[in-house]
Design a protein around this motif. Structure first.
Motif, short mmCIF file in Angstrom:
data_model
loop_
_atom_site.label_atom_id
_atom_site.label_comp_id
_atom_site.label_asym_id
_atom_site.label_seq_id
_atom_site.Cartn_x
_atom_site.Cartn_y
_atom_site.Cartn_z
N UNK A 120 0.84 -1.20 0.00
CA UNK A 120 0.00 0.00 0.00
C UNK A 120 0.87 1.25 0.00
N UNK A 121 0.37 2.30 -0.64
CA UNK A 121 1.05 3.59 -0.66
C UNK A 121 0.31 4.55 0.25
N UNK A 122 1.01 5.10 1.23
CA UNK A 122 0.42 6.04 2.17
C UNK A 122 0.93 7.44 1.87
N UNK A 123 0.04 8.41 1.98
CA UNK A 123 0.42 9.82 1.92
C UNK A 123 -0.06 10.45 3.23
N UNK A 124 0.86 11.03 3.98
CA UNK A 124 0.55 11.59 5.29
C UNK A 124 0.92 13.07 5.28
N UNK A 125 -0.03 13.92 5.67
CA UNK A 125 0.23 15.36 5.76
C UNK A 125 0.60 15.71 7.20
N UNK A 126 1.81 16.23 7.37
CA UNK A 126 2.30 16.73 8.67
C UNK A 126 2.42 18.24 8.54
N UNK A 127 1.42 18.97 8.97
CA UNK A 127 1.47 20.43 8.87
C UNK A 127 1.61 20.87 7.43
N UNK A 128 2.75 21.50 7.08
CA UNK A 128 2.96 21.97 5.71
C UNK A 128 3.87 21.04 4.91
N UNK A 129 3.96 19.79 5.35
CA UNK A 129 4.81 18.80 4.68
C UNK A 129 4.01 17.54 4.40
N UNK A 130 4.29 16.89 3.28
CA UNK A 130 3.62 15.63 2.99
C UNK A 130 4.67 14.57 2.72
N UNK A 131 4.46 13.39 3.31
CA UNK A 131 5.36 12.26 3.13
C UNK A 131 4.58 11.15 2.43
N UNK A 132 5.16 10.62 1.36
CA UNK A 132 4.55 9.50 0.64
C UNK A 132 5.47 8.31 0.83
N UNK A 133 4.89 7.20 1.29
CA UNK A 133 5.69 6.01 1.55
C UNK A 133 4.97 4.75 1.14
N UNK A 134 5.73 3.68 0.99
CA UNK A 134 5.18 2.38 0.64
C UNK A 134 5.43 1.42 1.79
N UNK A 135 4.40 0.66 2.14
CA UNK A 135 4.53 -0.31 3.23
C UNK A 135 5.27 -1.53 2.72
N UNK A 136 6.34 -1.89 3.41
CA UNK A 136 7.14 -3.05 3.02
C UNK A 136 6.92 -4.26 3.93
N UNK A 137 6.53 -4.01 5.17
CA UNK A 137 6.40 -5.09 6.13
C UNK A 137 5.37 -4.70 7.19
N UNK A 138 4.60 -5.69 7.64
CA UNK A 138 3.65 -5.48 8.73
C UNK A 138 4.11 -6.32 9.92
N UNK A 139 4.29 -5.67 11.06
CA UNK A 139 4.71 -6.37 12.27
C UNK A 139 3.88 -5.87 13.43
N UNK A 140 3.47 -6.77 14.32
CA UNK A 140 2.63 -6.39 15.47
C UNK A 140 3.40 -5.54 16.48
N UNK A 141 4.66 -5.87 16.71
CA UNK A 141 5.51 -5.10 17.61
C UNK A 141 6.89 -5.00 16.97
N UNK A 142 7.63 -3.95 17.32
CA UNK A 142 8.97 -3.78 16.76
C UNK A 142 9.89 -3.16 17.79
N UNK A 143 11.15 -3.37 17.55
CA UNK A 143 12.18 -2.63 18.27
C UNK A 143 12.50 -1.41 17.41
#
Length: 85
Positions: free
Chosen positions: A45-68
């Motif tokens: 999936x491709x996510x686009x997230x707006x943080x204030x006046x910035x936008x980050x577009x990313x692709x999900x590579x892995x799904x994990x329930x918990x991480x370090x």
């Protein structure tokens, strides 16, 4: 996995409640569609997230329930970052 949980586990957003608020404000899209906090995400999936006046577009590579901390950055790949000014 729900988008709010993914954002918290991947450490893109520190708290799940904040991730939920951002999603419910319509500031996150999944594959071009506005996402709610309960929307499911999957690998590829491709996510686009707006943080204030910035936008980050990313692709999900892995799904994990918990991480370090070191593993969290391997859950996604940043495609681009844009200033919305």
């Amino acid at each position: 996995m729900r988008i709010d949980k993914f954002l918290k586990v991947s450490r893109l957003i520190k708290r799940r409640t904040v991730a939920k608020e951002i999603a419910d404000q319509g500031r996150i899209t999944i594959n071009g569609k506005v996402a709610k906090s309960s929307s499911d995400v999957k690998v590829g999936d491709e996510l686009a997230i707006k943080f204030g006046n910035r936008m980050m577009v990313l692709e999900i590579e892995r799904i994990m329930e918990t991480t370090k901390k070191d593993d969290a950055e391997h859950m996604y790949h940043i495609l681009r970052e844009e200033d919305l000014n």
